[in-house]
Design a protein around this motif. Structure first.
Motif, PDB file in Angstrom:
ATOM      1  N   GLY A 196       0.843  -1.181   0.000  1.00  0.00           N
ATOM      2  CA  GLY A 196       0.000   0.000   0.000  1.00  0.00           C
ATOM      3  C   GLY A 196       0.879   1.231   0.000  1.00  0.00           C
ATOM      4  N   ILE A 197       0.251   2.379  -0.069  1.00  0.00           N
ATOM      5  CA  ILE A 197       0.982   3.646  -0.113  1.00  0.00           C
ATOM      6  C   ILE A 197       0.421   4.606   0.929  1.00  0.00           C
ATOM      7  N   PHE A 198       1.334   5.214   1.698  1.00  0.00           N
ATOM      8  CA  PHE A 198       0.978   6.383   2.490  1.00  0.00           C
ATOM      9  C   PHE A 198       1.245   7.563   1.568  1.00  0.00           C
ATOM     10  N   PRO A 199       0.215   8.313   1.160  1.00  0.00           N
ATOM     11  CA  PRO A 199       0.446   9.454   0.261  1.00  0.00           C
ATOM     12  C   PRO A 199       1.276  10.535   0.945  1.00  0.00           C
ATOM     13  N   PRO A 200       1.939  11.374   0.137  1.00  0.00           N
ATOM     14  CA  PRO A 200       2.705  12.470   0.734  1.00  0.00           C
ATOM     15  C   PRO A 200       1.767  13.484   1.361  1.00  0.00           C
ATOM     16  N   CYS A 201       2.292  14.211   2.320  1.00  0.00           N
ATOM     17  CA  CYS A 201       1.521  15.267   2.954  1.00  0.00           C
ATOM     18  C   CYS A 201       1.581  16.487   2.051  1.00  0.00           C
ATOM     19  N   ASN A 202       0.440  16.944   1.569  1.00  0.00           N
ATOM     20  CA  ASN A 202       0.410  18.067   0.629  1.00  0.00           C
ATOM     21  C   ASN A 202       0.095  19.394   1.290  1.00  0.00           C
ATOM     22  N   ASP A 203       0.035  19.439   2.617  1.00  0.00           N
ATOM     23  CA  ASP A 203      -0.304  20.712   3.260  1.00  0.00           C
ATOM     24  C   ASP A 203       0.900  21.364   3.940  1.00  0.00           C
TER      25      ASP A 203
END
Length: 145
Positions: free
Chosen positions: A81-88
């Motif tokens: 699975g993937i932990f998406p990058p933090c975009n904030d």
């Protein structure tokens, strides 16, 4: 245990799941202590097989200062699975993180999965914590930070 007590525990679990999804960080969700690269406002999200899962601490077992972890003997690897990058954040170095995903004994992986090797639990968006995860005698309850 009476039906009312079980109902209260399930409601507490649902409330905690909602709070956990809103407040967890992606680095802490993996259960490995994180690498410090995630901002506190990032949601603990896991993308797996086209679904989004939210992290939960399983705080359904009194006293509520403990976190539930799934032991290795009750997890069975089923993919990545993937932990998406933090975009904030203003950090351009935030990257997606690949993790090993496991099914949990007595739990449908379309509802909830765990992250290997730590045993952190993620529940599919819109689903509730499965009953097996609120009452399984093999869950390890550890003091929370």
């Amino acid at each position: 245990m009476g039906a009312m007590t079980q109902g209260i525990r399930l409601l507490a679990g649902a409330a905690v799941l909602t709070g956990a999804i809103a407040a967890c960080t992606a680095g802490g969700a993996a259960g490995g202590g994180g690498d410090g690269g995630s901002a506190a406002s990032c949601t603990a999200a896991l993308k797996f097989l086209g679904q989004v899962y939210g992290g939960t601490s399983l705080r359904t077992h009194p006293p509520y200062n403990r976190v539930g972890r799934i032991p290795l003997s009750h997890m069975h690897e089923i993919g990545k699975g993937i932990f998406p990058p933090c975009n904030d954040t203003n950090h351009s170095h935030d990257l997606a993180q690949s993790v090993r995903v496991a099914r949990i004994d007595d739990v449908n992986p379309e509802i909830a999965v765990a992250i290997l090797p730590y045993g952190s639990v993620f529940v599919r968006s819109g689903a509730t914590i499965p009953r097996a995860l609120t009452s399984a005698p093999w869950i390890h309850w550890v003091e929370s930070d």
